[in-house]
Design a protein around this motif. Structure first.
Motif: not given
Length: 122
Positions: A22-48
């Motif tokens: 949000l602090s970089r307005p020059e990046d706002w018009d770029k298509e954002p990459r979809k990012v998913i946050y998980v809290e831990s490796i165990s959550m990642l292994s449960a998802i995948l």
């Protein structure tokens, strides 16, 4: 249509990274990459888990497939497939579309990227 890729990051950096973007307005018009946050490796292994990766692979190969068809092809109980699909939908990896009485999942990305090295904090 599926986006090219989803990135999964481990940790609790979402608020800081969003604030940086949000602090970089020059990046706002770029298509954002979809990012998913998980809290831990165990959550990642449960998802995948192995079963969920098989499910995602099947979705990537098939244009239209119902939950019942997936369960039959993967030789898993329909309830287990449905539970996995709902978890993947909550995480933004698939979208569940109702077609009459059937639910048809759609994969939302062609690739899932998991960075090995996290950004260094300043």
């Amino acid at each position: 249509m599926a986006t090219e890729e989803i990135e999964i990051r481990i940790g609790r950096n979402a608020p800081r990274e969003i604030a940086e973007w949000l602090s970089r307005p020059e990046d706002w018009d770029k298509e954002p990459r979809k990012v998913i946050y998980v809290e831990s490796i165990s959550m990642l292994s449960a998802i995948l888990s192995t079963e969920k990766l098989k499910l995602l692979n099947l979705l990537g190969m098939k244009k239209e497939v119902s939950v019942n068809e997936i369960a039959r092809k993967l030789k898993r109980p329909r309830e287990a497939v449905s539970r996995d699909l709902h978890l993947l939908a909550r995480k933004g990896i698939v979208r569940l579309e109702k077609k009459g009485r059937e639910t048809r999942p759609k994969i939302l990305a062609e690739r899932i990227v998991i960075p090995i090295v996290a950004k260094r904090q300043k």
